[in-house]
Design a protein around this motif. Structure first.
Motif, PDB file in Angstrom:
ATOM      1  N   SER A 110       5.604 -20.546  12.240  1.00 33.77           N
ATOM      2  CA  SER A 110       5.235 -21.580  13.219  1.00 33.77           C
ATOM      3  C   SER A 110       4.496 -20.996  14.412  1.00 33.77           C
ATOM      4  O   SER A 110       3.490 -21.534  14.868  1.00 33.77           O
ATOM      5  CB  SER A 110       6.495 -22.308  13.710  1.00 33.77           C
ATOM      6  N   ALA A 111       4.999 -19.884  14.928  1.00 33.20           N
ATOM      7  CA  ALA A 111       4.400 -19.268  16.113  1.00 33.20           C
ATOM      8  C   ALA A 111       2.975 -18.808  15.852  1.00 33.20           C
ATOM      9  O   ALA A 111       2.120 -18.847  16.746  1.00 33.20           O
ATOM     10  CB  ALA A 111       5.250 -18.088  16.579  1.00 33.20           C
ATOM     11  N   LYS A 112       2.704 -18.374  14.628  1.00 32.59           N
ATOM     12  CA  LYS A 112       1.364 -17.917  14.277  1.00 32.59           C
ATOM     13  C   LYS A 112       0.377 -19.086  14.220  1.00 32.59           C
ATOM     14  O   LYS A 112      -0.822 -18.916  14.443  1.00 32.59           O
ATOM     15  CB  LYS A 112       1.387 -17.214  12.913  1.00 32.59           C
ATOM     16  N   ILE A 113       0.903 -20.269  13.918  1.00 33.61           N
ATOM     17  CA  ILE A 113       0.040 -21.441  13.777  1.00 33.61           C
ATOM     18  C   ILE A 113      -0.205 -22.116  15.125  1.00 33.61           C
ATOM     19  O   ILE A 113      -1.329 -22.434  15.500  1.00 33.61           O
ATOM     20  CB  ILE A 113       0.677 -22.458  12.810  1.00 33.61           C
ATOM     21  N   LYS A 114       0.869 -22.314  15.882  1.00 31.29           N
ATOM     22  CA  LYS A 114       0.785 -23.085  17.124  1.00 31.29           C
ATOM     23  C   LYS A 114       0.399 -22.241  18.340  1.00 31.29           C
ATOM     24  O   LYS A 114      -0.105 -22.765  19.325  1.00 31.29           O
ATOM     25  CB  LYS A 114       2.134 -23.766  17.382  1.00 31.29           C
ATOM     26  N   GLY A 115       0.660 -20.940  18.267  1.00 32.37           N
ATOM     27  CA  GLY A 115       0.372 -20.091  19.416  1.00 32.37           C
ATOM     28  C   GLY A 115      -1.081 -19.668  19.471  1.00 32.37           C
ATOM     29  O   GLY A 115      -1.868 -19.937  18.561  1.00 32.37           O
ATOM     30  N   GLU A 116      -1.440 -18.999  20.564  1.00 33.60           N
ATOM     31  CA  GLU A 116      -2.803 -18.495  20.690  1.00 33.60           C
ATOM     32  C   GLU A 116      -3.007 -17.322  19.751  1.00 33.60           C
ATOM     33  O   GLU A 116      -2.115 -16.532  19.522  1.00 33.60           O
ATOM     34  CB  GLU A 116      -3.059 -18.021  22.130  1.00 33.60           C
ATOM     35  N   CYS A 117      -4.209 -17.234  19.210  1.00 38.26           N
ATOM     36  CA  CYS A 117      -4.524 -16.145  18.279  1.00 38.26           C
ATOM     37  C   CYS A 117      -4.709 -14.833  19.047  1.00 38.26           C
ATOM     38  O   CYS A 117      -5.616 -14.726  19.880  1.00 38.26           O
ATOM     39  CB  CYS A 117      -5.792 -16.494  17.493  1.00 38.26           C
ATOM     40  N   PRO A 118      -3.887 -13.820  18.780  1.00 40.75           N
ATOM     41  CA  PRO A 118      -4.006 -12.548  19.511  1.00 40.75           C
ATOM     42  C   PRO A 118      -5.292 -11.802  19.188  1.00 40.75           C
ATOM     43  O   PRO A 118      -5.725 -10.940  19.936  1.00 40.75           O
ATOM     44  CB  PRO A 118      -2.769 -11.774  19.058  1.00 40.75           C
ATOM     45  N   TYR A 119      -5.906 -12.147  18.050  1.00 41.70           N
ATOM     46  CA  TYR A 119      -7.146 -11.487  17.640  1.00 41.70           C
ATOM     47  C   TYR A 119      -8.381 -12.300  18.037  1.00 41.70           C
ATOM     48  O   TYR A 119      -9.510 -11.932  17.718  1.00 41.70           O
ATOM     49  CB  TYR A 119      -7.150 -11.257  16.130  1.00 41.70           C
ATOM     50  N   LEU A 120      -8.132 -13.435  18.713  1.00 43.30           N
ATOM     51  CA  LEU A 120      -9.236 -14.321  19.144  1.00 43.30           C
ATOM     52  C   LEU A 120     -10.140 -14.699  17.972  1.00 43.30           C
ATOM     53  O   LEU A 120     -11.367 -14.655  18.074  1.00 43.30           O
ATOM     54  CB  LEU A 120     -10.055 -13.653  20.256  1.00 43.30           C
ATOM     55  N   CYS A 121      -9.513 -15.083  16.859  1.00 42.50           N
ATOM     56  CA  CYS A 121     -10.292 -15.489  15.677  1.00 42.50           C
ATOM     57  C   CYS A 121     -11.184 -16.676  16.047  1.00 42.50           C
ATOM     58  O   CYS A 121     -10.691 -17.690  16.563  1.00 42.50           O
ATOM     59  CB  CYS A 121      -9.369 -15.907  14.536  1.00 42.50           C
ATOM     60  N   PRO A 122     -12.487 -16.577  15.816  1.00 44.77           N
ATOM     61  CA  PRO A 122     -13.393 -17.669  16.196  1.00 44.77           C
ATOM     62  C   PRO A 122     -13.126 -18.963  15.443  1.00 44.77           C
ATOM     63  O   PRO A 122     -13.532 -20.035  15.887  1.00 44.77           O
ATOM     64  CB  PRO A 122     -14.780 -17.097  15.858  1.00 44.77           C
ATOM     65  N   ARG A 123     -12.442 -18.870  14.307  1.00 45.12           N
ATOM     66  CA  ARG A 123     -12.206 -20.060  13.499  1.00 45.12           C
ATOM     67  C   ARG A 123     -10.769 -20.556  13.565  1.00 45.12           C
ATOM     68  O   ARG A 123     -10.375 -21.433  12.804  1.00 45.12           O
ATOM     69  CB  ARG A 123     -12.594 -19.777  12.037  1.00 45.12           C
TER      70      ARG A 123
END
Length: 228
Positions: A110-123
């Motif tokens: 859940s945290a990986k989906i709803k949280g901010e992407c730590p890698y700043l994935c453009p997509r």
């Protein structure tokens, strides 16, 4: 994780295959294998994220107040489960998920989906948009199920269900995802009574069927039955 298994999945629509590979670092999916009839998750257990069917087929089951299992939906390759509960902030699985066939499931936290992407994935924003689109479709599906349950007559339920399948597929001949027992559970009717009514509709020249394959022979009659 091989990016190829996600290509063609609605959840990753609009995302380049190379970008999918980059997103795997962020999403960090956990892949598990299940045998036919294994329970993948059980209602009431801790909800940790969403699942994606990579291969095989699963059944979403909801226990009724009488203790019987009611089929909510069948899912196949690239389809997702648990997304509504995750975005609703649920802590436990609201329904059980069982393997209808041997299958492979990827779980996303859940945290990986709803949280901010730590890698700043453009997509990553496109991924969230796709997921919200799936949630909207799921809500529409459940509303349709409620429509069927509100129809009093057995014939009306069956006609409405088959009419909707015809409109969605845009063909008079189609194969249902549900087998006969699952179809009865979905419409909340008894299988023997449902089979007898289908037989009457066939004898009247409205439909033809063999197992899960159906053909509509008289569109006007079927539509009329669905409206009554």
């Amino acid at each position: 994780m091989n990016r190829e298994v996600f290509i063609g999945c609605e959840l990753f629509e609009g995302i380049d295959s190379n970008e999918i590979s980059a997103m795997m670092k962020c999403l960090d999916p956990r892949v598990e294998h299940f045998k036919k009839n294994d329970f993948i998750v059980v209602a009431g257990n801790e909800l940790t994220g969403v699942g994606i069917v990579l291969n095989g087929e699963i059944t979403i089951l909801k226990e009724s107040y009488s203790g019987d299992g009611m089929v909510l939906r069948k899912l196949r390759k690239c389809e997702v489960f648990g997304e509504v509960a995750v975005f609703a902030g649920k802590k436990k699985w609201p329904a059980s998920v069982q393997a209808s066939k041997d299958c492979e499931i990827a779980f996303l936290k859940s945290a990986k989906i709803k949280g901010e992407c730590p890698y700043l994935c453009p997509r990553h924003s496109q991924f969230i948009k796709n997921l919200l689109g799936l949630i909207s479709k799921r809500a529409a599906f459940l509303n349709k199920k409620m429509d069927y349950l509100s129809i009093k007559s057995m014939r009306g339920k069956l006609a409405a269900f088959l009419w909707d399948e015809y409109r969605e597929r845009e063909t008079l001949s189609f194969e249902l995802r549900l087998n006969r027992q699952e179809m009865a559970d979905y419409l909340n009717v008894s299988r023997p009574s449902m089979s007898r009514e289908l037989g009457r509709m066939r004898d009247e020249g409205v439909i033809e069927f063999h197992k899960s394959f159906f053909e509509i022979l008289d569109e006007t009659a079927l539509k009329s039955m669905a409206l009554n």
